[in-house]
Design an enzyme around this catalytic site. Structure first.
Site, PDB file in Angstrom:
ATOM      1  N   GLY A  85       0.781  -1.234   0.000  1.00 59.47           N
ATOM      2  CA  GLY A  85       0.000   0.000   0.000  1.00 59.47           C
ATOM      3  C   GLY A  85       0.811   1.281   0.000  1.00 59.47           C
ATOM      4  O   GLY A  85       0.236   2.359   0.114  1.00 59.47           O
ATOM      5  N   GLY A  87       2.671   2.633  -2.528  1.00 58.70           N
ATOM      6  CA  GLY A  87       2.434   3.396  -3.746  1.00 58.70           C
ATOM      7  C   GLY A  87       1.115   4.143  -3.664  1.00 58.70           C
ATOM      8  O   GLY A  87       1.015   5.321  -4.014  1.00 58.70           O
ATOM      9  N   LYS A  88       0.102   3.464  -3.175  1.00 56.45           N
ATOM     10  CA  LYS A  88      -1.222   4.080  -2.979  1.00 56.45           C
ATOM     11  C   LYS A  88      -1.111   5.249  -2.010  1.00 56.45           C
ATOM     12  O   LYS A  88      -1.679   6.313  -2.239  1.00 56.45           O
ATOM     13  CB  LYS A  88      -2.206   3.039  -2.451  1.00 56.45           C
ATOM     14  CG  LYS A  88      -3.575   3.594  -2.155  1.00 56.45           C
ATOM     15  CD  LYS A  88      -4.493   2.535  -1.578  1.00 56.45           C
ATOM     16  CE  LYS A  88      -5.852   3.134  -1.267  1.00 56.45           C
ATOM     17  NZ  LYS A  88      -6.729   2.210  -0.578  1.00 56.45           N
ATOM     18  N   TYR A 118      -3.474   2.813 -11.156  1.00 54.70           N
ATOM     19  CA  TYR A 118      -3.967   4.188 -11.102  1.00 54.70           C
ATOM     20  C   TYR A 118      -5.482   4.259 -11.292  1.00 54.70           C
ATOM     21  O   TYR A 118      -6.137   5.124 -10.716  1.00 54.70           O
ATOM     22  CB  TYR A 118      -3.230   5.058 -12.121  1.00 54.70           C
ATOM     23  CG  TYR A 118      -1.782   5.249 -11.733  1.00 54.70           C
ATOM     24  CD1 TYR A 118      -1.442   6.073 -10.668  1.00 54.70           C
ATOM     25  CD2 TYR A 118      -0.765   4.587 -12.399  1.00 54.70           C
ATOM     26  CE1 TYR A 118      -0.122   6.250 -10.282  1.00 54.70           C
ATOM     27  CE2 TYR A 118       0.567   4.753 -12.028  1.00 54.70           C
ATOM     28  CZ  TYR A 118       0.875   5.583 -10.964  1.00 54.70           C
ATOM     29  OH  TYR A 118       2.175   5.741 -10.582  1.00 54.70           O
TER      30      TYR A 118
END
Length: 137
Positions: A85, A87-88, A118
Site C-alpha cells: 500500500g 504506492g497508494k 492508477y
C-alpha cells in the site's frame, strides 16, 4: 518496520538507490544522469517520501503551476516493500496536496502495465480522440 512520511527531499544517495532498485531509471526516455534526475526531483513543486527508519522505500513527486494543473511523476516503491500500500499512500498524499491547494486537474505518466493501479485510485485513461502527446528530443 519503523515507517514515517516526509515532504523533505531525500538525500541524493537515498534517491539514486531507490531509483535503481525500483527499476524506474530503466524506463526513462532519454539519457539522464542520476544527478540530473535528482535535480529534477529537487525542482518539483511537491514531493513525498516514505522511509523505513533511514531507508527511503517509496517516493513520488509533482510538477505544477500551483493553481489548476499538476502532473504526478516518478512514483516508485522499493520492490521489497511493494504490495503493502505504499504506492497508494504516495499517490493519495500527492492528491491531498492538490486538494488543499485548490488544484482540480491532475495528470500523470504511468509506467507500462501500471494503468490498473492508477484506475483503482480514480484516474481515467485519456479519451482516444484526445490523446496525450509526447516529443522526445
Amino acid at each position: 518496520m519503523n515507517i514515517f512520511i516526509s515532504d523533505k527531499l531525500p538525500t541524493f544517495e537515498q534517491f539514486a538507490s531507490l531509483h535503481e532498485a525500483s527499476g524506474l531509471i530503466k524506463s526513462k526516455k532519454g539519457n539522464y544522469t542520476r544527478e540530473q534526475l535528482y535535480q529534477a526531483a529537487n525542482n518539483s513543486w511537491y514531493h513525498i517520501s516514505i522511509y523505513d527508519q533511514d531507508q527511503l522505500i517509496a517516493f513520488g513527486r509533482m510538477i505544477s503551476d500551483g493553481i489548476y494543473q499538476a502532473l504526478i511523476c516518478d512514483v516508485m516503491v522499493d520492490p521489497t516493500y511493494q504490495k503493502q500500500g505504499l504506492g497508494k499512500q504516495i499517490v493519495e498524499e500527492l492528491i491531498m496536496k492538490c486538494k488543499n491547494s485548490g488544484i482540480q486537474s491532475i495528470q500523470l505518466f504511468s509506467a507500462k502495465g501500471k494503468q490498473h493501479f492508477y484506475k483503482k485510485l480514480g484516474f481515467d485513461e485519456r479519451e482516444q480522440d484526445a490523446p496525450g502527446m509526447t516529443l522526445i528530443l
